[in-house]
Scaffold this motif. Structure first.
Motif, PDB file in Angstrom:
ATOM      1  N   TYR A 141      -2.576 119.996  44.944  1.00  0.00           N
ATOM      2  CA  TYR A 141      -3.857 119.330  44.764  1.00  0.00           C
ATOM      3  C   TYR A 141      -4.907 120.345  44.346  1.00  0.00           C
ATOM      4  CZ  TYR A 141      -1.823 115.359  47.170  1.00  0.00           C
ATOM      5  OH  TYR A 141      -1.019 114.302  47.513  1.00  0.00           O
ATOM      6  N   GLY A 142      -5.976 119.853  43.738  1.00  0.00           N
ATOM      7  CA  GLY A 142      -7.132 120.680  43.444  1.00  0.00           C
ATOM      8  C   GLY A 142      -8.325 120.160  44.229  1.00  0.00           C
ATOM      9  N   PHE A 143      -9.120 121.047  44.767  1.00  0.00           N
ATOM     10  CA  PHE A 143     -10.358 120.670  45.452  1.00  0.00           C
ATOM     11  C   PHE A 143     -11.522 120.893  44.494  1.00  0.00           C
ATOM     12  CE2 PHE A 143      -8.786 121.812  49.998  1.00  0.00           C
ATOM     13  CZ  PHE A 143      -8.168 120.580  50.106  1.00  0.00           C
ATOM     14  N   TYR A 144     -12.438 119.949  44.490  1.00  0.00           N
ATOM     15  CA  TYR A 144     -13.636 120.003  43.648  1.00  0.00           C
ATOM     16  C   TYR A 144     -14.875 119.808  44.488  1.00  0.00           C
ATOM     17  CZ  TYR A 144     -10.639 119.527  39.548  1.00  0.00           C
ATOM     18  OH  TYR A 144      -9.694 119.730  38.579  1.00  0.00           O
ATOM     19  N   ARG A 145     -15.935 120.467  44.079  1.00  0.00           N
ATOM     20  CA  ARG A 145     -17.265 120.297  44.690  1.00  0.00           C
ATOM     21  C   ARG A 145     -18.183 119.713  43.623  1.00  0.00           C
ATOM     22  NH1 ARG A 145     -18.645 125.387  45.915  1.00  0.00           N
ATOM     23  NH2 ARG A 145     -17.865 125.142  48.026  1.00  0.00           N
ATOM     24  N   ILE A 146     -19.005 118.760  44.033  1.00  0.00           N
ATOM     25  CA  ILE A 146     -19.996 118.202  43.117  1.00  0.00           C
ATOM     26  C   ILE A 146     -21.347 118.841  43.408  1.00  0.00           C
ATOM     27  CG2 ILE A 146     -21.243 116.137  42.413  1.00  0.00           C
ATOM     28  CD1 ILE A 146     -18.749 114.579  42.997  1.00  0.00           C
ATOM     29  N   THR A 147     -21.954 119.383  42.366  1.00  0.00           N
ATOM     30  CA  THR A 147     -23.323 119.880  42.464  1.00  0.00           C
ATOM     31  C   THR A 147     -24.224 118.789  41.904  1.00  0.00           C
ATOM     32  OG1 THR A 147     -22.551 122.144  42.166  1.00  0.00           O
ATOM     33  CG2 THR A 147     -24.914 121.720  41.773  1.00  0.00           C
ATOM     34  N   PRO A 148     -24.972 118.109  42.790  1.00  0.00           N
ATOM     35  CA  PRO A 148     -25.803 117.002  42.310  1.00  0.00           C
ATOM     36  C   PRO A 148     -26.944 117.462  41.409  1.00  0.00           C
ATOM     37  CG  PRO A 148     -25.514 116.893  44.699  1.00  0.00           C
ATOM     38  CD  PRO A 148     -25.016 118.235  44.246  1.00  0.00           C
ATOM     39  N   ALA A 149     -27.219 116.672  40.376  1.00  0.00           N
ATOM     40  CA  ALA A 149     -28.388 116.868  39.524  1.00  0.00           C
ATOM     41  C   ALA A 149     -29.438 115.820  39.863  1.00  0.00           C
ATOM     42  CB  ALA A 149     -28.000 116.761  38.051  1.00  0.00           C
ATOM     43  N   ARG A 150     -28.975 114.581  40.025  1.00  0.00           N
ATOM     44  CA  ARG A 150     -29.822 113.450  40.397  1.00  0.00           C
ATOM     45  C   ARG A 150     -29.005 112.526  41.280  1.00  0.00           C
ATOM     46  NH1 ARG A 150     -30.931 113.990  35.175  1.00  0.00           N
ATOM     47  NH2 ARG A 150     -29.246 112.623  34.557  1.00  0.00           N
ATOM     48  N   ALA A 151     -29.699 111.796  42.125  1.00  0.00           N
ATOM     49  CA  ALA A 151     -29.034 110.772  42.928  1.00  0.00           C
ATOM     50  C   ALA A 151     -29.990 109.593  43.063  1.00  0.00           C
ATOM     51  CB  ALA A 151     -28.656 111.317  44.300  1.00  0.00           C
ATOM     52  N   PHE A 152     -29.394 108.434  43.227  1.00  0.00           N
ATOM     53  CA  PHE A 152     -30.160 107.199  43.361  1.00  0.00           C
ATOM     54  C   PHE A 152     -29.658 106.462  44.586  1.00  0.00           C
ATOM     55  CE2 PHE A 152     -29.718 108.384  38.963  1.00  0.00           C
ATOM     56  CZ  PHE A 152     -31.019 108.350  38.499  1.00  0.00           C
ATOM     57  N   GLY A 153     -30.583 105.967  45.393  1.00  0.00           N
ATOM     58  CA  GLY A 153     -30.228 105.200  46.581  1.00  0.00           C
ATOM     59  C   GLY A 153     -30.882 103.836  46.529  1.00  0.00           C
ATOM     60  N   TYR A 154     -30.078 102.819  46.747  1.00  0.00           N
ATOM     61  CA  TYR A 154     -30.566 101.445  46.723  1.00  0.00           C
ATOM     62  C   TYR A 154     -30.398 100.850  48.107  1.00  0.00           C
ATOM     63  CZ  TYR A 154     -30.210 102.375  41.786  1.00  0.00           C
ATOM     64  OH  TYR A 154     -30.355 102.941  40.548  1.00  0.00           O
ATOM     65  N   GLY A 155     -31.494 100.337  48.666  1.00  0.00           N
ATOM     66  CA  GLY A 155     -31.463  99.768  50.000  1.00  0.00           C
ATOM     67  C   GLY A 155     -30.679  98.473  50.053  1.00  0.00           C
ATOM     68  N   SER A 156     -30.187  98.152  51.233  1.00  0.00           N
ATOM     69  CA  SER A 156     -29.399  96.935  51.410  1.00  0.00           C
ATOM     70  C   SER A 156     -30.231  95.673  51.203  1.00  0.00           C
ATOM     71  CB  SER A 156     -28.762  96.918  52.803  1.00  0.00           C
ATOM     72  OG  SER A 156     -29.775  96.985  53.796  1.00  0.00           O
ATOM     73  N   ASP A 157     -31.561  95.819  51.238  1.00  0.00           N
ATOM     74  CA  ASP A 157     -32.437  94.662  51.019  1.00  0.00           C
ATOM     75  C   ASP A 157     -32.516  94.256  49.550  1.00  0.00           C
ATOM     76  OD1 ASP A 157     -33.947  96.698  49.906  1.00  0.00           O
ATOM     77  OD2 ASP A 157     -35.557  96.572  51.373  1.00  0.00           O
ATOM     78  N   GLY A 158     -31.987  95.099  48.665  1.00  0.00           N
ATOM     79  CA  GLY A 158     -32.030  94.798  47.243  1.00  0.00           C
ATOM     80  C   GLY A 158     -33.391  95.000  46.610  1.00  0.00           C
ATOM     81  N   LEU A 159     -34.354  95.502  47.374  1.00  0.00           N
ATOM     82  CA  LEU A 159     -35.722  95.646  46.876  1.00  0.00           C
ATOM     83  C   LEU A 159     -36.245  97.076  46.901  1.00  0.00           C
ATOM     84  CD1 LEU A 159     -37.281  92.515  48.621  1.00  0.00           C
ATOM     85  CD2 LEU A 159     -36.509  92.715  46.249  1.00  0.00           C
ATOM     86  N   THR A 160     -35.457  97.993  47.448  1.00  0.00           N
ATOM     87  CA  THR A 160     -35.939  99.372  47.560  1.00  0.00           C
ATOM     88  C   THR A 160     -35.011 100.306  46.787  1.00  0.00           C
ATOM     89  OG1 THR A 160     -34.742  99.665  49.639  1.00  0.00           O
ATOM     90  CG2 THR A 160     -37.050  99.001  49.788  1.00  0.00           C
ATOM     91  N   ALA A 161     -35.598 101.311  46.178  1.00  0.00           N
ATOM     92  CA  ALA A 161     -34.822 102.290  45.415  1.00  0.00           C
ATOM     93  C   ALA A 161     -35.495 103.654  45.508  1.00  0.00           C
ATOM     94  CB  ALA A 161     -34.713 101.855  43.955  1.00  0.00           C
ATOM     95  N   THR A 162     -34.677 104.674  45.714  1.00  0.00           N
ATOM     96  CA  THR A 162     -35.154 106.052  45.792  1.00  0.00           C
ATOM     97  C   THR A 162     -34.373 106.890  44.787  1.00  0.00           C
ATOM     98  OG1 THR A 162     -35.596 105.818  48.171  1.00  0.00           O
ATOM     99  CG2 THR A 162     -35.429 108.059  47.314  1.00  0.00           C
ATOM    100  N   ARG A 163     -35.058 107.824  44.146  1.00  0.00           N
ATOM    101  CA  ARG A 163     -34.397 108.794  43.285  1.00  0.00           C
ATOM    102  C   ARG A 163     -34.613 110.174  43.891  1.00  0.00           C
ATOM    103  NH1 ARG A 163     -36.252 108.218  37.629  1.00  0.00           N
ATOM    104  NH2 ARG A 163     -38.260 108.668  38.537  1.00  0.00           N
ATOM    105  N   TRP A 164     -33.557 110.963  43.923  1.00  0.00           N
ATOM    106  CA  TRP A 164     -33.656 112.359  44.344  1.00  0.00           C
ATOM    107  C   TRP A 164     -33.320 113.219  43.145  1.00  0.00           C
ATOM    108  CZ3 TRP A 164     -30.831 108.746  47.139  1.00  0.00           C
ATOM    109  CH2 TRP A 164     -31.342 108.400  48.396  1.00  0.00           C
ATOM    110  N   ARG A 165     -34.119 114.255  42.933  1.00  0.00           N
ATOM    111  CA  ARG A 165     -33.850 115.227  41.875  1.00  0.00           C
ATOM    112  C   ARG A 165     -33.637 116.576  42.540  1.00  0.00           C
ATOM    113  NH1 ARG A 165     -38.444 114.405  37.513  1.00  0.00           N
ATOM    114  NH2 ARG A 165     -39.687 113.958  39.346  1.00  0.00           N
ATOM    115  N   PHE A 166     -32.681 117.331  42.022  1.00  0.00           N
ATOM    116  CA  PHE A 166     -32.334 118.621  42.611  1.00  0.00           C
ATOM    117  C   PHE A 166     -32.641 119.721  41.613  1.00  0.00           C
ATOM    118  CE2 PHE A 166     -29.749 115.218  44.208  1.00  0.00           C
ATOM    119  CZ  PHE A 166     -29.831 115.385  45.581  1.00  0.00           C
ATOM    120  N   ALA A 167     -33.149 120.813  42.134  1.00  0.00           N
ATOM    121  CA  ALA A 167     -33.532 121.947  41.277  1.00  0.00           C
ATOM    122  C   ALA A 167     -32.337 122.749  40.866  1.00  0.00           C
ATOM    123  CB  ALA A 167     -34.522 122.845  42.003  1.00  0.00           C
TER     124      ALA A 167
END
Length: 167
Positions: A141-167
């Motif tokens: 097997y090969g192991f991989y690491r993800i270096t995030p550039a951006r991430a998006f989170g959507y709330g379970s209510d369907g009405l909220t959204a957050t964006r995270w940006r990484f330096a």
């Protein structure tokens, strides 16, 4: 940096209340606890490829394992850009970033330990590679690491959204 994904002019029906922002700690907890995630990569001809996989948190990043001869491994060798998606009870996540294959023995061992702790899956680090001695043929097997550039989170209510940006 956490910020609202939508502004007032384009938010309908999304919330523009900064009190609805989710913290990266909430997103990290979702990544750490998910039983599985979806990995999307890009095929050599530009078409998308998506597959479920097991995800662990090690060395402060999401990590996964794949077989060296798999389609996703070949895709990542040519183009490390990928997306991990994770459904959660309170937060659905989309993490965009680059995957890098790990080769340092100490890093490999920490990820193997994380797989054992989370899934009870015994992977053995040997000579700079990772093996499953319990399966016929002792697959590699090969192991991989993800270096995030951006991430998006959507709330379970369907009405909220957050964006995270990484330096």
């Amino acid at each position: 940096m956490a910020e609202l994904l939508f502004g007032e002019t384009d938010a309908t029906p999304f919330s523009t209340d900064e009190a609805t922002l989710k913290s990266w700690d909430q997103a990290r907890a979702c990544l750490e606890s998910t039983p599985k995630a979806w990995l999307s990569t890009v095929r050599p001809d530009g078409r998308p490829h998506a597959t479920p996989l097991l995800l662990v948190w090690a060395d402060d990043a999401p990590c996964f394992t794949i077989r060296p001869g798999s389609r996703k491994s070949g895709n990542l060798a040519l183009n490390p850009h990928c997306v991990i998606t994770v459904p959660g009870e309170t937060l659905d996540l989309v993490v965009e970033g680059e995957a890098s294959r790990l080769d340092d023995e100490a890093e490999l061992q920490r990820v193997a330990d994380a797989f054992k702790a989370k899934y009870g899956w015994e992977l053995v680090v040997r000579d700079g590679s990772v093996y499953e001695d319990g399966f016929p043929g002792t697959p590699e097997y090969g192991f991989y690491r993800i270096t995030p550039a951006r991430a998006f989170g959507y709330g379970s209510d369907g009405l909220t959204a957050t964006r995270w940006r990484f330096a």
